[in-house]
Design an enzyme around this catalytic site. Sequence first.
Site, PDB file in Angstrom:
ATOM      1  CG  ASN A   1      -2.021   1.398   0.794  1.00  0.00           C
ATOM      2  OD1 ASN A   1      -2.909   1.397   0.110  1.00  0.00           O
ATOM      3  ND2 ASN A   1      -2.087   2.245   1.888  1.00  0.00           N
ATOM      4  CD  GLU A   2      -1.230   5.775   0.868  1.00  0.00           C
ATOM      5  OE1 GLU A   2      -1.760   6.367   0.285  1.00  0.00           O
ATOM      6  OE2 GLU A   2      -0.593   5.886   2.080  1.00  0.00           O
TER       7      GLU A   2
ATOM      8  CG  HIS B   1      -9.346  10.725   6.661  1.00  0.00           C
ATOM      9  ND1 HIS B   1      -9.647  10.180   5.465  1.00  0.00           N
ATOM     10  CD2 HIS B   1      -7.663  10.915   5.714  1.00  0.00           C
ATOM     11  CE1 HIS B   1      -9.148  10.390   4.054  1.00  0.00           C
ATOM     12  NE2 HIS B   1      -7.735  11.066   4.114  1.00  0.00           N
TER      13      HIS B   1
ATOM     14  CE  LYS C   1      -9.041  10.187  18.146  1.00  0.00           C
ATOM     15  NZ  LYS C   1      -7.408   8.846  18.143  1.00  0.00           N
TER      16      LYS C   1
ATOM     17  CD  GLU D   1      -5.623   5.499   0.077  1.00  0.00           C
ATOM     18  OE1 GLU D   1      -4.752   6.918   1.232  1.00  0.00           O
ATOM     19  OE2 GLU D   1      -4.846   4.454   0.392  1.00  0.00           O
TER      20      GLU D   1
END
Length: 679
Positions: A161-162, A372, A370, A321
């Site tokens: 991921n990323e 975001h 949390k 995303e």
Amino acid sequence: MTSPLTSRFPYPAGSDGSRRLGYGADYNPEQWPREVWEEDVLLMREAGVNTVSLAIFSWARLQPDADSWDFGWLDEIMDLLHAGGIGVDLATATASPPPWLTAAHPEILPVTASGETLSPGARQHWRPTSPVFRTHALRLVRELATRYGNHPALVAWHVNNELGCHNVYDFSDDAARAFRGWLRTRYTTLDALNHAWGTAFWSQRYSDWEQILPPRLAASHPNPTQQLDFKRFSSDALKDHLRAERELLRELTPQTPVTTNFMVMPGTKGMDYADWADSGLVDFVANDHYVVPGPQDRDELSFSANLTSGIAGHRPWFLMEHSTSAVNWQPVNTPKRAGELAGDSLTHVAHGADAVCFFQWRQSAAGAEKYHSAMVPHAGRDSDLFRAVVELGATLDALAPIAGSVREQARVAILFDWDSRWASEQDSHPTSLLDYHQEALDWYSALLALGIRCDVVTRHAGDLSAYDVVIAPVLHVVPAALAKDLTRYAEGGGHLVTTYFSGVVDENDHIWLGGYPGAVRDLLGIRIEEFGPLPDGESVALDDGTSGTLWSDRITRTGPDVEVLARYSTGLYADLPAVTRRTTGSGSASYVSTRLGAEGLTALLPKLLAPAEVVSELPASARGLVETVVRRDDTHRYLFLINRSEAPVGLPELSGDVLTGSAPTVAPGSVTVLRQPLH
């Protein structure tokens, strides 16, 4: 208009079997009690979600310790999603090693340039070159691929991921060994390396490969070519990890496409995504993008989406995303205004995204992210944000006809080059204020202000002759072969525009001697003996009414065929050329010697575009207010009209079936899509 890459795109199918655009988010059911899962699937169906990325940060849940596995929960959620008609982009879960692994093998932890070992407790706390990490990661990948390779919910694999978001530069002993191996492959002999690195300077000549280290914290500036090569190596080290996971997945599940999420966005510069995509390591390009608030924030979103399209070869790509509203990692995290959730999403779609996904599905109740935003906020289903999510799902459903279409090529291209970005911003240079990305963005904003479509392409794009105008800002690194290509392009009828600090060095960061701009000096018909960088806050005026910052050059014309388009009227170089153009063959080559910013470039660009007769396709009343992007397939053109202003814009001259939005007036901040038949 299909390609091998688009045929591997994980398109959801409608009830009639036709392609639909993907819509969804990262989904983290392991953060929630079991009773929430069925509610999630119901809400996903209400919102029109058809794709989720799953298990991204679940290694510790999947493998509680070195000798045990727990797949029961993942089996259950995979089955539940499939029953709900939702496809799964299943992550390999290797992004964040579990505590048991770092406790048993602290040697996998990254090391900073100053020799500090990073601790676990966040994410991406692993060395891309660690053989120990690679062994454990591939063991996990094998278990997942073996168990879920034939699961009917699986639509794609999501590697890690990323990659490189927090661990692109590791200075450990593992990295040192791998760096030496990379250098042996690149240079073969120590003599070649010593020449490339210019080690005669500061008594740096190497007599044994084992003497070579990464550019760790030193008493002064490390060798510049060593720094540049370490950037190249670090991108390649991550690419090698991508290759390792991808090859295992391809071996075990050859029928399932593989991708990883890039981060083409401001501030992310360590990974050469154009090289990764060109290496064929992903079956479709995926990208994460987050808006950084500022005066050019929506232009930057468009620029990054456009560049992602260029990296993807203008084939459809996957927006893996972005945010529904506020993020959590900026100094002040402001929410998006009404309409921005849809406007941002559809701008990505305009530039080729055939899937729109967010981080994340349900906003976390605990943990670092949390605050975001998510598709389901803390406020729950009864919220303006969730209603906007449902509305966007309906809009994307209406846009199903565009699935699989490709971006129509523009007449103008901006060339974006990772080597030049890395090298131009290194230390010990004429200025430390240069921002490669910002210069490229300013040219893009100026084209938008004039209502002119352009493509953002990379050096991997191939033949540039398809473009009437190529703008190459701060093309600092120009190998001899590229210089020949640019000369051939201009002489063959293309119109090249480049800027200050271009053509100065070769691929080894060695100066092209004889005067700047070195490799393209003869093409441009100018010669510069010494740079004139400007202190922060200082500017120079040009006689066309614009003003420059950051840089100036004392230009001497070396041929009678060089036209002066603007001169300095103040500063050290008053009355000398500031902007030049040389006609060569049936094309031209222009040089802009100072940073004019978006406003100054908007004033200058009509002169630079005039030889190619490039003008806006929009009515004069809409230029600068509306961005246009075109996608097309075998039967139709799809015209995206993106309102950049705060007021309605009328476009009665444009015709077509309205797929979404309104016509002939485009509402403020919104996107209208017209379908026009090809004749």
